[in-house]
Enzyme design. Structure first.
Site, PDB file in Angstrom:
ATOM      1  N   ASP A 108       1.385 -13.486   4.060  1.00 41.17           N
ATOM      2  CA  ASP A 108       2.874 -12.405   3.885  1.00 41.17           C
ATOM      3  C   ASP A 108       3.677 -12.039   4.769  1.00 41.17           C
ATOM      4  O   ASP A 108       4.235 -11.512   5.298  1.00 41.17           O
ATOM      5  CB  ASP A 108       2.315 -10.970   3.669  1.00 41.17           C
ATOM      6  CG  ASP A 108       1.446 -10.520   4.171  1.00 41.17           C
ATOM      7  OD1 ASP A 108       0.894 -10.608   4.905  1.00 41.17           O
ATOM      8  OD2 ASP A 108       1.130  -9.045   3.878  1.00 41.17           O
ATOM      9  N   LYS A 159      -4.315   1.623  11.289  1.00 40.22           N
ATOM     10  CA  LYS A 159      -2.978   1.985  11.165  1.00 40.22           C
ATOM     11  C   LYS A 159      -3.597   3.829  11.832  1.00 40.22           C
ATOM     12  O   LYS A 159      -3.965   3.974  11.100  1.00 40.22           O
ATOM     13  CB  LYS A 159      -3.823   2.297   9.486  1.00 40.22           C
ATOM     14  CG  LYS A 159      -3.363   0.824   8.805  1.00 40.22           C
ATOM     15  CD  LYS A 159      -2.717   0.052   7.691  1.00 40.22           C
ATOM     16  CE  LYS A 159      -2.133  -0.758   7.249  1.00 40.22           C
ATOM     17  NZ  LYS A 159      -3.332  -1.646   6.221  1.00 40.22           N
ATOM     18  N   ASP A 218       6.226  -9.007   8.258  1.00 35.91           N
ATOM     19  CA  ASP A 218       4.978  -8.583   6.895  1.00 35.91           C
ATOM     20  C   ASP A 218       6.151  -8.636   5.725  1.00 35.91           C
ATOM     21  O   ASP A 218       6.470  -7.218   5.547  1.00 35.91           O
ATOM     22  CB  ASP A 218       4.581  -7.791   7.509  1.00 35.91           C
ATOM     23  CG  ASP A 218       3.770  -6.885   6.308  1.00 35.91           C
ATOM     24  OD1 ASP A 218       3.197  -7.624   5.084  1.00 35.91           O
ATOM     25  OD2 ASP A 218       2.229  -6.716   6.539  1.00 35.91           O
TER      26      ASP A 218
HETATM   27  N1  GDD Z   1      -8.988 -13.749   0.363  1.00 37.75           N
HETATM   28  C1  GDD Z   1      -8.468 -12.202   0.699  1.00 37.75           C
HETATM   29  N2  GDD Z   1      -9.392 -11.041   0.020  1.00 37.75           N
HETATM   30  N3  GDD Z   1      -7.491 -11.210   0.814  1.00 37.75           N
HETATM   31  C2  GDD Z   1      -7.195 -10.608   1.071  1.00 37.75           C
HETATM   32  C3  GDD Z   1      -8.249  -9.269   1.072  1.00 37.75           C
HETATM   33  C4  GDD Z   1      -9.150 -10.191  -0.053  1.00 37.75           C
HETATM   34  O1  GDD Z   1     -10.387  -8.563  -0.257  1.00 37.75           O
HETATM   35  N4  GDD Z   1      -8.274  -7.777   1.414  1.00 37.75           N
HETATM   36  C5  GDD Z   1      -6.210  -8.733   1.838  1.00 37.75           C
HETATM   37  N5  GDD Z   1      -6.051  -9.743   1.810  1.00 37.75           N
HETATM   38  C6  GDD Z   1      -4.635 -11.022   2.304  1.00 37.75           C
HETATM   39  C7  GDD Z   1      -4.135 -10.306   1.345  1.00 37.75           C
HETATM   40  O2  GDD Z   1      -3.300 -11.009   0.339  1.00 37.75           O
HETATM   41  C8  GDD Z   1      -2.846 -10.610   3.066  1.00 37.75           C
HETATM   42  O3  GDD Z   1      -2.216 -11.493   3.578  1.00 37.75           O
HETATM   43  C9  GDD Z   1      -3.914  -9.829   4.817  1.00 37.75           C
HETATM   44  O4  GDD Z   1      -4.977 -10.522   4.035  1.00 37.75           O
HETATM   45  C10 GDD Z   1      -3.832  -8.626   4.894  1.00 37.75           C
HETATM   46  O5  GDD Z   1      -3.198  -8.141   3.771  1.00 37.75           O
HETATM   47  P1  GDD Z   1      -2.162  -7.356   3.536  1.00 37.75           P
HETATM   48  O6  GDD Z   1      -2.549  -5.933   2.375  1.00 37.75           O
HETATM   49  O7  GDD Z   1      -0.629  -7.913   3.654  1.00 37.75           O
HETATM   50  O8  GDD Z   1      -3.064  -5.985   5.226  1.00 37.75           O
HETATM   51  P2  GDD Z   1      -1.855  -4.849   6.222  1.00 37.75           P
HETATM   52  O9  GDD Z   1      -0.143  -5.606   5.821  1.00 37.75           O
HETATM   53  O10 GDD Z   1      -1.826  -3.676   5.441  1.00 37.75           O
HETATM   54  O11 GDD Z   1      -1.826  -4.870   7.165  1.00 37.75           O
HETATM   55  C11 GDD Z   1      -2.348  -6.484   8.460  1.00 37.75           C
HETATM   56  O12 GDD Z   1      -1.257  -7.270   8.093  1.00 37.75           O
HETATM   57  C12 GDD Z   1      -0.655  -6.390   9.410  1.00 37.75           C
HETATM   58  C13 GDD Z   1       0.064  -7.489   9.397  1.00 37.75           C
HETATM   59  O13 GDD Z   1       1.096  -7.661   9.469  1.00 37.75           O
HETATM   60  C14 GDD Z   1      -3.431  -6.362   9.165  1.00 37.75           C
HETATM   61  O14 GDD Z   1      -3.914  -7.242   9.567  1.00 37.75           O
HETATM   62  C15 GDD Z   1      -2.820  -5.284  10.138  1.00 37.75           C
HETATM   63  O15 GDD Z   1      -3.665  -5.114  11.424  1.00 37.75           O
HETATM   64  C16 GDD Z   1      -1.510  -6.379  10.885  1.00 37.75           C
HETATM   65  O16 GDD Z   1      -0.718  -4.902  11.496  1.00 37.75           O
HETATM   66 MG    MG Z   2       0.515  -7.035   5.319  1.00 42.27          MG
END
Ligand code: GDD
Ligand code: MG
Length: 332
Positions: A108, A159, A218
């Site tokens: 994303d 976080k 993001d």
């Molecule tokens: N295959 C799979 N399985 N993908 C997953 C799973 C899972 O169980 N859980 C999450 N994802 C994928 C989501 O689809 C997304 O592309 C990515 O992993 C990160 O998950 P998000 O839910 O978007 O996390 P976030 O935005 O809260 O936080 C993450 O991104 C931030 C930067 O955008 C973390 O990596 C943070 O550390 C980072 O700062």
């Molecule tokens: Mg995200």
């Protein structure tokens, strides 16, 4: 070079839109976000992308039916159950037999990062894992690092509570890994790259970070998904510009569309006003309606007034109704 792209999350913050379409398949300027990402990885030297899928794999498989996007081979690894970020990386990398330096990307993230430069930095550091970092004003919604002057990550905290962040440098969601990282991910159970794996590599002194000032966001939140689209209309992006109004849409000449994107087959009626908004494919804005700073997949009825809102594919704002800062259907 392989890249594992994480696309298995449920997209809870965009749930009105992700009921039918998984988040990385949502369009950014008429094309799924994932296509922009695959092209950027290819420009950085990636030849093979493995989509780490869980939730709703079918739309991805349909999007790349012949297993290719341009010159990139696209592979699918469908988890039997959500394994969290590291579990998904391990599952996908093992499924295709990754045994060399590889890239990992959150599905994303929209950025102009030069992936090739991140790989080059990783090789210079001779690190086990190298993270792309971005400086942000409020880091508490992200993974936050404490970085030393040599680029080594002393600590990684996912976080943190506001006020407890070690810096304003956050994990921007693109990594370069040595295969050794896979040894830190036990198979067949949930493991988080942010909460389990990164803190462990940092403790061993083998986690590095590169901060850049590239365009980055993001797109997992409604306001940022909207920004991911509208930023492509101006001159903020280096790549990927294109026409805001899809040729397959029907926009009445007596309507106003300003700083907005009108998706494939969307309809805008006479006297309607669409400002700072994204109309997704098949959205309908009926005559006289007004849509401001919103995301629309469903129907906005005649003379309705929609501001700062998100309308899902099954959402219908009735004629004349005022919806400010809301969703349709309502969030449960
Ligand atoms: N295959 C799979 N399985 N993908 C997953 C799973 C899972 O169980 N859980 C999450 N994802 C994928 C989501 O689809 C997304 O592309 C990515 O992993 C990160 O998950 P998000 O839910 O978007 O996390 P976030 O935005 O809260 O936080 C993450 O991104 C931030 C930067 O955008 C973390 O990596 C943070 O550390 C980072 O700062
Ligand atoms: Mg995200």
């Amino acid at each position: 070079m392989f890249a594992v792209v994480l696309v298995g999350g449920v997209g809870p913050r965009l749930r009105q839109l992700t009921k039918e379409v998984p988040k990385p398949m949502l369009p950014v300027l008429h094309r799924p976000m994932i296509e922009h990402l695959v092209e950027r990885l290819a420009a950085g030297g990636v030849t093979d992308v493995v989509l780490a899928l869980g939730f709703k794999p079918e739309p991805f498989q349909t999007a790349f039916p012949d297993g290719r996007h341009g010159d990139v081979r696209v592979h699918y690894a469908v988890e039997p159950e959500p394994l969290d970020t590291a579990g998904a990386i391990g599952f996908a990398a093992r499924a295709v037999g990754v045994d060399d330096t590889f890239v990992v990307a959150n599905g994303d993230v929209m950025t102009d990062l030069d992936v090739g430069a991140l790989v080059a930095a990783h090789r210079r550091f001779e690190s086990e894992a190298t993270i792309h970092l971005i400086g942000v004003e409020d880091p508490s919604a992200f993974g936050v690092v404490d970085l030393d002057d040599d680029g080594r990550v002393r600590a990684f905290v996912e976080k943190p509570r506001p006020g407890e962040e070690p810096s304003n440098l956050v994990n921007a969601g693109t990594y370069v890994f040595e295969p050794a990282v896979l040894d830190r991910i036990p198979a067949g159970r949930k493991v988080s790259v942010e909460r389990d794996v990164f803190p462990g590599i940092a403790a061993d002194g083998a986690l590095y970070g590169v901060s850049t000032d590239d365009y980055w966001l993001d797109a997992g939140r409604p306001d940022l998904y909207r920004a991911a689209n509208l930023d492509l209309l101006g001159d903020r992006r280096v790549h990927d510009r294109c026409e805001p109004i899809a040729v397959t849409s029907t926009v009445d000449p007596a309507s106003t569309v300003a700083n907005s994107i009108v998706g494939e087959r969307a309809v805008v009626g006479a006297g309607a006003r669409v400002v700072d908004s994204v109309l997704l494919p098949d959205a309908v804005v009926e005559a006289g309606a007004s849509v401001t700073r919103s995301l629309v997949m469903g129907v906005v009825g005649r003379d309705a007034d929609v501001v700062d809102s998100m309308i899902g594919s099954d959402g219908h704002v009735a004629d004349g109704v005022r919806l400010h800062d809301g969703t349709a259907p309502e969030t449960d």
